[in-house]
Design a protein around this motif. Structure first.
Motif, mmCIF file in Angstrom:
data_model
loop_
_atom_site.group_PDB
_atom_site.id
_atom_site.type_symbol
_atom_site.label_atom_id
_atom_site.label_comp_id
_atom_site.label_asym_id
_atom_site.label_seq_id
_atom_site.Cartn_x
_atom_site.Cartn_y
_atom_site.Cartn_z
ATOM 1 N N SER A 182 36.772 46.981 37.126
ATOM 2 C CA SER A 182 37.114 45.463 36.294
ATOM 3 C C SER A 182 38.180 46.326 35.937
ATOM 4 O O SER A 182 39.192 45.189 35.475
ATOM 5 C CB SER A 182 36.097 45.985 34.790
ATOM 6 O OG SER A 182 35.755 47.714 34.946
ATOM 7 N N GLY A 183 39.700 46.989 35.720
ATOM 8 C CA GLY A 183 39.870 47.036 35.499
ATOM 9 C C GLY A 183 41.645 46.856 36.225
ATOM 10 O O GLY A 183 42.545 45.939 35.762
ATOM 11 N N GLY A 184 40.980 46.759 37.523
ATOM 12 C CA GLY A 184 41.977 46.617 38.339
ATOM 13 C C GLY A 184 42.047 44.841 38.511
ATOM 14 O O GLY A 184 42.976 44.497 38.533
ATOM 15 N N LEU A 185 40.939 43.894 38.339
ATOM 16 C CA LEU A 185 41.255 42.610 38.330
ATOM 17 C C LEU A 185 41.426 42.774 37.207
ATOM 18 O O LEU A 185 42.334 41.397 36.684
ATOM 19 C CB LEU A 185 39.313 42.352 38.230
ATOM 20 C CG LEU A 185 38.298 42.744 39.174
ATOM 21 C CD1 LEU A 185 37.318 42.501 39.593
ATOM 22 C CD2 LEU A 185 39.192 41.833 40.684
ATOM 23 N N LEU A 186 41.794 43.251 35.915
ATOM 24 C CA LEU A 186 42.011 42.328 34.216
ATOM 25 C C LEU A 186 43.406 42.026 34.968
ATOM 26 O O LEU A 186 44.259 41.664 34.119
ATOM 27 C CB LEU A 186 41.206 43.650 33.259
ATOM 28 C CG LEU A 186 39.790 42.835 32.804
ATOM 29 C CD1 LEU A 186 38.846 43.816 31.933
ATOM 30 C CD2 LEU A 186 39.557 41.420 32.704
ATOM 31 N N ALA A 187 43.966 43.440 35.137
ATOM 32 C CA ALA A 187 45.199 43.964 35.598
ATOM 33 C C ALA A 187 46.146 42.767 35.766
ATOM 34 O O ALA A 187 46.736 42.445 36.032
ATOM 35 C CB ALA A 187 45.675 45.800 36.384
ATOM 36 N N ILE A 188 44.793 42.427 36.934
ATOM 37 C CA ILE A 188 45.725 41.184 38.430
ATOM 38 C C ILE A 188 45.800 39.960 37.437
ATOM 39 O O ILE A 188 46.499 39.223 37.386
ATOM 40 C CB ILE A 188 44.952 41.425 39.228
ATOM 41 C CG1 ILE A 188 44.571 42.167 40.328
ATOM 42 C CG2 ILE A 188 45.010 39.930 40.183
ATOM 43 C CD1 ILE A 188 43.813 42.428 41.146
ATOM 44 N N ARG A 189 44.826 39.706 35.968
ATOM 45 C CA ARG A 189 44.985 38.705 36.004
ATOM 46 C C ARG A 189 45.786 38.574 34.832
ATOM 47 O O ARG A 189 45.954 37.453 33.854
ATOM 48 C CB ARG A 189 43.981 37.685 35.110
ATOM 49 C CG ARG A 189 42.889 38.091 36.112
ATOM 50 C CD ARG A 189 41.116 37.693 35.690
ATOM 51 N NE ARG A 189 40.046 37.364 36.587
ATOM 52 C CZ ARG A 189 39.234 36.734 36.106
ATOM 53 N NH1 ARG A 189 38.576 36.876 35.033
ATOM 54 N NH2 ARG A 189 37.625 36.998 37.356
ATOM 55 N N GLY A 190 46.490 39.982 34.353
ATOM 56 C CA GLY A 190 46.841 40.177 33.561
ATOM 57 C C GLY A 190 46.394 39.988 32.054
ATOM 58 O O GLY A 190 47.566 40.209 30.732
ATOM 59 N N VAL A 191 45.192 40.442 31.865
ATOM 60 C CA VAL A 191 44.842 40.447 30.626
ATOM 61 C C VAL A 191 45.664 41.984 29.744
ATOM 62 O O VAL A 191 44.962 41.444 28.626
ATOM 63 C CB VAL A 191 43.184 41.225 30.905
ATOM 64 C CG1 VAL A 191 42.493 40.724 29.198
ATOM 65 C CG2 VAL A 191 43.050 39.154 31.425
ATOM 66 N N ILE A 238 44.999 50.416 31.806
ATOM 67 C CA ILE A 238 43.613 51.472 32.933
ATOM 68 C C ILE A 238 44.159 52.303 32.829
ATOM 69 O O ILE A 238 43.362 53.147 33.093
ATOM 70 C CB ILE A 238 44.515 50.419 34.197
ATOM 71 C CG1 ILE A 238 44.558 49.637 34.908
ATOM 72 C CG2 ILE A 238 43.192 51.308 34.762
ATOM 73 C CD1 ILE A 238 44.352 48.326 35.810
ATOM 74 N N GLN A 239 45.120 52.973 32.374
ATOM 75 C CA GLN A 239 45.534 54.862 32.518
ATOM 76 C C GLN A 239 45.484 55.142 31.328
ATOM 77 O O GLN A 239 44.373 56.012 31.961
ATOM 78 C CB GLN A 239 47.249 54.974 33.112
ATOM 79 C CG GLN A 239 47.122 56.739 32.512
ATOM 80 C CD GLN A 239 48.094 56.516 31.976
ATOM 81 O OE1 GLN A 239 49.563 56.241 32.641
ATOM 82 N NE2 GLN A 239 48.415 58.173 31.867
ATOM 83 N N ALA A 240 45.174 54.856 30.522
ATOM 84 C CA ALA A 240 44.642 55.583 29.082
ATOM 85 C C ALA A 240 42.456 55.218 29.162
ATOM 86 O O ALA A 240 42.285 56.445 28.686
ATOM 87 C CB ALA A 240 45.208 54.558 28.382
ATOM 88 N N PHE A 241 42.626 54.152 30.201
ATOM 89 C CA PHE A 241 41.141 53.414 29.488
ATOM 90 C C PHE A 241 40.512 54.880 30.952
ATOM 91 O O PHE A 241 39.441 55.160 30.215
ATOM 92 C CB PHE A 241 40.539 52.040 30.042
ATOM 93 C CG PHE A 241 39.228 51.886 29.923
ATOM 94 C CD1 PHE A 241 39.272 51.176 28.767
ATOM 95 C CD2 PHE A 241 38.359 52.641 30.549
ATOM 96 C CE1 PHE A 241 38.367 50.602 27.924
ATOM 97 C CE2 PHE A 241 37.216 51.722 30.036
ATOM 98 C CZ PHE A 241 37.369 51.372 29.449
ATOM 99 N N ILE A 242 40.648 54.979 32.170
ATOM 100 C CA ILE A 242 40.011 56.160 32.554
ATOM 101 C C ILE A 242 41.059 57.615 32.077
ATOM 102 O O ILE A 242 38.898 58.614 32.377
ATOM 103 C CB ILE A 242 41.391 56.099 34.586
ATOM 104 C CG1 ILE A 242 40.620 55.056 34.802
ATOM 105 C CG2 ILE A 242 40.676 57.196 35.201
ATOM 106 C CD1 ILE A 242 41.321 54.667 36.021
ATOM 107 N N GLN A 243 40.883 57.712 31.627
ATOM 108 C CA GLN A 243 41.454 58.971 30.695
ATOM 109 C C GLN A 243 40.094 59.300 29.741
ATOM 110 O O GLN A 243 40.078 60.527 29.118
ATOM 111 C CB GLN A 243 43.117 59.299 29.957
ATOM 112 C CG GLN A 243 43.221 61.015 29.530
ATOM 113 C CD GLN A 243 44.286 60.629 29.544
ATOM 114 O OE1 GLN A 243 45.235 60.037 28.953
ATOM 115 N NE2 GLN A 243 45.267 62.092 28.189
ATOM 116 N N TYR A 244 40.044 57.516 28.969
ATOM 117 C CA TYR A 244 39.195 58.080 27.754
ATOM 118 C C TYR A 244 38.300 58.206 28.119
ATOM 119 O O TYR A 244 36.424 59.021 27.681
ATOM 120 C CB TYR A 244 39.699 56.550 26.635
ATOM 121 C CG TYR A 244 40.732 56.366 26.278
ATOM 122 C CD1 TYR A 244 40.866 57.744 25.499
ATOM 123 C CD2 TYR A 244 41.081 55.723 26.008
ATOM 124 C CE1 TYR A 244 41.788 57.355 23.875
ATOM 125 C CE2 TYR A 244 42.457 55.802 25.671
ATOM 126 C CZ TYR A 244 42.291 56.234 23.976
ATOM 127 O OH TYR A 244 43.252 56.428 23.249
#
Length: 639
Positions: free
Chosen positions: A291-300, A306-312
């Motif tokens: 889901s993070g990859g898809l949101l980053a591609i869309r610029g959301v 993504i890095q911070a979220f994975i760390q969380y």
């Protein structure tokens, strides 16, 4: 098969059923209530530590985003990487983590202090409780079980408190903080990540429920095995003498197997938590990455988010695992606390039986004049008694003792003393003889209020002993028992136990009077030689001589000798008997003896059988009657 060195029931008992977990945990929380301010401070510090810790990944993500955007600007030719901004972000992140570590250190320091104070207080209360326990408790419990409550259970409790409370607070605060930070990045990704939490919680609750009973059973088995080890260690001489090694090992192996079984099951079931938690966490990682990859591609969201979220996601895994671990500790801690509270709630000796006003009067009890001499003991059939008594409040214990229709049984359905009555004048030497089980030692236990009579009255200088504080009562007695007791310490300290303010010269004079001074001086270190735990570095007879010296030094008004010379040779017995005659002058003395040659000079001999006085009189009078006493006496000297 009977055990050779048993201390009462409990050696082969079945592990208790699980107790009320909720009630026991509530008692523990109430017990540590006096430290609530410190616990609240720990909570505040833990929350602050968590806040600074969970802010770190978000700030670090900004540095990653700035680095990625700088690279894009450099590729597009519109700029470059702002290393100064990245450096400031990194320094700020370092400050956050340092603050978090500082608060975490303070949290650990406070909680360690609280947990050790609780453990210290529990050990102290258990020790004080032991002094208030009735003798029937010690005569019906294995020593090892009580020792296990003082050592293993209190240590388990202290360690559990130190780790569990801080871990619970930190874990809950981390979970809440991480979820909040995840929501600021992406509610969708947060939903995917936190879906694993209720699943994990349900699995943890299931595992905890399954393992709880095994943790309690493990603590109980540990107490039983401690009792076995203590008994087997102290009873090695008897065990080897009767070739009972295989039987002892069989009993131990059965208990050891039960401990192994409960420990294995509790550890295995609780250990299954980590693999389950890891599997669920990996599913969460997969969902977040997609889901993070898809949101980053869309610029959301940015790359750093993504890095911070994975760390969380990684951070939330740790407190969840800690919660699983802390559940094990809470179970073990509560099971240990349950056993400690059970002991602390045991029935205690009542200091006195009558009202506080009567108890106050008992501090200075006495009589105005002697009730007269002569034969004044009787059974129910005779119904006669001579003399009269009255309180004078002189404050000095004269040593007049009255047993009035005393009836007693350790079990109310099995009466040992049926109807015992006797009047003893101050300074008289009373010998109590009779076959085994006649109730001789029981009379002494009742006199010192190790037990209270079922009915009837025992008076000391006219005062009902149940109206006297037990400690005050026993201040007037000195005892020498057949079972000698010496503690680990110097010989001088063991003799001085009879009177703590005695000088070295008085200690040595008491040793000379007991004919043990010469022996002591031949030992390495003399009076300063240290006796080991069971005083096995001196002989049984020498130990008895030391206890006699201790009694001589105590200089009490009433003297009790329960087979005091049973472990010494004939010559030493005669020397001690002469010293005892000097010691008993002016003191009321009760002498329990099987060797009737030692009580021929008693003022009165009470012959007991089945809890009743069947004969009484002097040695010569009883021999002349040619009755029960004469049979006992002659049987010891007949061929």
């Amino acid at each position: 098969m009977a055990r050779p060195m048993g201390h009462g029931p409990g050696r082969n008992q079945v592990a208790e059923k699980p107790k009320n977990f909720k009630a026991s945990f509530g008692k523990l929380m109430h017990y540590i209530g006096r430290y609530r301010i410190a616990v609240i401070l720990v909570m505040i510090v833990a929350v602050l530590s968590t806040i600074f810790n969970v802010l770190g990944p978000k700030i670090m993500g900004n540095a990653t985003t700035e680095l990625a955007e700088g690279l894009m600007r450099k590729i597009q030719g519109t700029g470059g990487i702002d290393f100064e901004k990245i450096g400031k972000i990194l320094i700020f992140t370092l400050a956050l983590y340092l603050a978090s570590a500082g608060f975490s250190f303070i949290q650990g320091w406070i909680m360690t202090s609280v947990s050790q104070k609780v453990a210290y207080r529990m050990r102290r209360e258990i020790s004080e409780k032991i002094d208030r326990m009735p003798m029937k408790y010690f005569e019906s419990r294995p020593y090892g079980d009580v020792l296990s409550r003082i050592t293993n259970d209190v240590d388990t409790l202290g360690t559990g408190l130190n780790q569990s409370i801080t871990m619970i607070i930190s874990s809950v605060a981390t979970i809440v903080g991480v979820v909040v930070m995840m929501l600021t990045i992406s509610p969708l990704m947060t939903l995917i990540a936190v879906v694993v939490i209720p699943v994990s919680g349900a699995l943890v609750a299931f595992i905890v429920k399954k393992s709880q009973k095994y943790f309690i059973r493990q603590q109980d088995s540990l107490g039983i095995i401690n009792g076995q080890i203590e008994e087997d260690f102290s009873g090695q001489l008897v065990i080897k003498a009767f070739n009972r090694e295989k039987i002892v090992m069989g009993d131990f192996n059965r208990t050891n197997s039960d401990l192994y079984d409960s420990a294995w099951k509790s550890q295995f079931i609780s250990g299954a938590m980590m693999p389950v938690m890891n599997f669920i966490s990996y599913l969460g990682y997969a969902g977040v990455a997609i889901s993070g990859g898809l949101l980053a591609i869309r610029g959301v969201i940015g790359v750093g988010d993504i890095q911070a979220f994975i760390q969380y996601v990684s951070n939330i895994k740790q407190p969840l695992a800690q919660m699983a671990q802390v559940m094990n500790q809470v179970q073990s801690m509560t099971a240990a606390a349950e056993r400690v509270f059970e002991f602390l709630e045991e029935e205690e000796e009542d200091p006195a039986w009558m009202t506080q006003a009567e108890e106050g009067q008992s501090k200075a009890f006495g009589i105005s004049e002697s009730a007269g001499s002569g034969e004044a003991c009787w059974t129910e059939e005779s119904g006669e008694k001579s003399g009269s008594i009255a309180a004078s409040g002189t404050g000095k214990i004269r040593g007049e003792v009255d047993f009035e229709h005393v009836r007693f049984g350790y079990d109310p359905d099995q009466i040992v003393i049926k109807d015992f009555s006797c009047h003893v004048d101050p300074g008289q030497k009373i010998a109590i003889v009779g076959p085994t089980g006649a109730g001789k030692t029981t009379i002494v236990k009742l006199l010192m209020r190790f037990y209270d009579v079922n009915s009837g009255t025992i008076r000391l200088d006219g005062q009902d002993i149940r109206s006297i504080d037990r400690h005050q009562l026993r201040e007037n007695f000195s005892m020498v028992l057949q079972d000698t007791w010496l503690f680990s310490g110097t010989i001088r300290e063991n003799i001085r136990y009879g009177r703590q303010d005695a000088t070295d010269e008085e200690v040595e004079e008491a040793a000379k009077a007991a004919h043990v001074d010469h022996f002591i001086r031949t030992l390495p270190g003399g009076y300063d030689m240290v006796l080991n735990e069971d005083a096995t570095n001196v002989s049984q007879g020498q130990k008895q001589l030391l206890t006699i010296a201790r009694a001589m030094l105590s200089d009490r008004s009433v003297l009790i000798l329960d087979e005091a010379t049973s472990s010494v040779d004939t010559r030493t017995e005669q020397l001690i008997q002469n010293a005892m005659d000097q010691l008993m002058k002016g003191r009321t003395s009760f002498v329990i003896a099987h060797r009737l040659s030692t009580i021929r000079n008693a003022d009165r001999i009470l012959v007991l059988n089945h809890g009743d006085i069947v004969e009484q009189g002097t040695h010569q009078e009883l021999l002349a009657r040619n009755g029960f006493y004469a049979d006992l006496y002659n049987s010891q000297f007949s061929v």
